[in-house]
Design a protein around this motif. Structure first.
Motif, PDB file in Angstrom:
ATOM      1  N   ARG A 108       0.834  -1.197   0.000  1.00 44.71           N
ATOM      2  CA  ARG A 108       0.000   0.000   0.000  1.00 44.71           C
ATOM      3  C   ARG A 108       0.867   1.244   0.000  1.00 44.71           C
ATOM      4  NH1 ARG A 108      -4.516  -1.771   4.433  1.00 44.71           N
ATOM      5  NH2 ARG A 108      -5.435  -3.375   3.121  1.00 44.71           N
ATOM      6  N   GLY A 109       0.429   2.234  -0.755  1.00 46.81           N
ATOM      7  CA  GLY A 109       1.174   3.485  -0.831  1.00 46.81           C
ATOM      8  C   GLY A 109       0.857   4.212  -2.117  1.00 46.81           C
ATOM      9  N   ALA A 110       1.600   5.274  -2.360  1.00 44.38           N
ATOM     10  CA  ALA A 110       1.366   6.099  -3.545  1.00 44.38           C
ATOM     11  C   ALA A 110       1.576   5.319  -4.838  1.00 44.38           C
ATOM     12  CB  ALA A 110       2.271   7.324  -3.511  1.00 44.38           C
ATOM     13  N   SER A 111       2.576   4.448  -4.871  1.00 45.60           N
ATOM     14  CA  SER A 111       2.835   3.668  -6.088  1.00 45.60           C
ATOM     15  C   SER A 111       1.669   2.756  -6.428  1.00 45.60           C
ATOM     16  CB  SER A 111       4.101   2.830  -5.923  1.00 45.60           C
ATOM     17  OG  SER A 111       5.224   3.658  -5.824  1.00 45.60           O
ATOM     18  N   LEU A 112       0.994   2.243  -5.414  1.00 45.25           N
ATOM     19  CA  LEU A 112      -0.168   1.396  -5.643  1.00 45.25           C
ATOM     20  C   LEU A 112      -1.282   2.186  -6.326  1.00 45.25           C
ATOM     21  CD1 LEU A 112      -1.816  -1.232  -5.209  1.00 45.25           C
ATOM     22  CD2 LEU A 112      -2.454  -0.307  -2.987  1.00 45.25           C
ATOM     23  N   VAL A 113      -1.538   3.391  -5.864  1.00 46.04           N
ATOM     24  CA  VAL A 113      -2.589   4.231  -6.440  1.00 46.04           C
ATOM     25  C   VAL A 113      -2.230   4.603  -7.880  1.00 46.04           C
ATOM     26  CG1 VAL A 113      -3.849   6.409  -6.227  1.00 46.04           C
ATOM     27  CG2 VAL A 113      -3.248   5.104  -4.182  1.00 46.04           C
ATOM     28  N   VAL A 114      -0.991   4.976  -8.114  1.00 50.77           N
ATOM     29  CA  VAL A 114      -0.533   5.318  -9.468  1.00 50.77           C
ATOM     30  C   VAL A 114      -0.708   4.119 -10.393  1.00 50.77           C
ATOM     31  CG1 VAL A 114       1.504   5.870 -10.865  1.00 50.77           C
ATOM     32  CG2 VAL A 114       1.077   7.104  -8.736  1.00 50.77           C
ATOM     33  N   THR A 115      -0.330   2.940  -9.916  1.00 46.42           N
ATOM     34  CA  THR A 115      -0.432   1.729 -10.721  1.00 46.42           C
ATOM     35  C   THR A 115      -1.875   1.392 -11.063  1.00 46.42           C
ATOM     36  OG1 THR A 115       1.610   0.884  -9.749  1.00 46.42           O
ATOM     37  CG2 THR A 115       0.158  -0.728 -10.797  1.00 46.42           C
ATOM     38  N   ARG A 136      -4.479  -7.918  -8.776  1.00 40.29           N
ATOM     39  CA  ARG A 136      -3.450  -7.810  -7.741  1.00 40.29           C
ATOM     40  C   ARG A 136      -3.126  -9.206  -7.244  1.00 40.29           C
ATOM     41  NH1 ARG A 136      -3.323  -4.338  -2.184  1.00 40.29           N
ATOM     42  NH2 ARG A 136      -1.079  -4.441  -1.980  1.00 40.29           N
ATOM     43  N   VAL A 137      -1.857  -9.532  -7.182  1.00 36.18           N
ATOM     44  CA  VAL A 137      -1.434 -10.865  -6.750  1.00 36.18           C
ATOM     45  C   VAL A 137      -0.750 -10.774  -5.398  1.00 36.18           C
ATOM     46  CG1 VAL A 137      -1.221 -11.785  -9.080  1.00 36.18           C
ATOM     47  CG2 VAL A 137       0.735 -10.666  -8.024  1.00 36.18           C
ATOM     48  N   ALA A 138      -0.753 -11.882  -4.686  1.00 34.32           N
ATOM     49  CA  ALA A 138      -0.071 -11.943  -3.396  1.00 34.32           C
ATOM     50  C   ALA A 138       1.433 -11.842  -3.617  1.00 34.32           C
ATOM     51  CB  ALA A 138      -0.411 -13.249  -2.697  1.00 34.32           C
ATOM     52  N   LYS A 139       2.164 -11.546  -2.571  1.00 37.82           N
ATOM     53  CA  LYS A 139       3.618 -11.411  -2.695  1.00 37.82           C
ATOM     54  C   LYS A 139       4.283 -12.703  -3.136  1.00 37.82           C
ATOM     55  CE  LYS A 139       4.245  -7.554   0.372  1.00 37.82           C
ATOM     56  NZ  LYS A 139       4.907  -7.041   1.548  1.00 37.82           N
TER      57      LYS A 139
END
Length: 70
Positions: free
Chosen positions: A29-36, A49-52
């Protein structure tokens, strides 16, 4: 946010991503997630979205090249 997500969308479209595409990613979670998320949606693709780690135990989070399934 606007500039970065638009740049990602243009890069994805340049790789052939479109309305029938599914783009998978793994990000914390973070800004990169929103941009993506915005970039993928702007390109017209579906978000997956996939698990790690996948079922085989392979870590996907460190991947630098996007995986695009058409």
């Amino acid at each position: 946010l606007e500039r970065r997500s638009r740049a990602l969308a243009e890069a994805l479209v340049g790789r052939g991503v479109g309305r029938e595409s599914v783009v998978a990613f793994a990000l914390p979670r973070g800004a990169s997630l929103v941009v993506t998320l915005l970039g993928i949606l702007r390109a017209g693709a579906t978000v997956e979205r996939v698990a790690k780690a996948s079922r085989g135990g392979r870590v996907l989070a460190g991947r630098t090249t996007p995986h695009i399934r058409r």
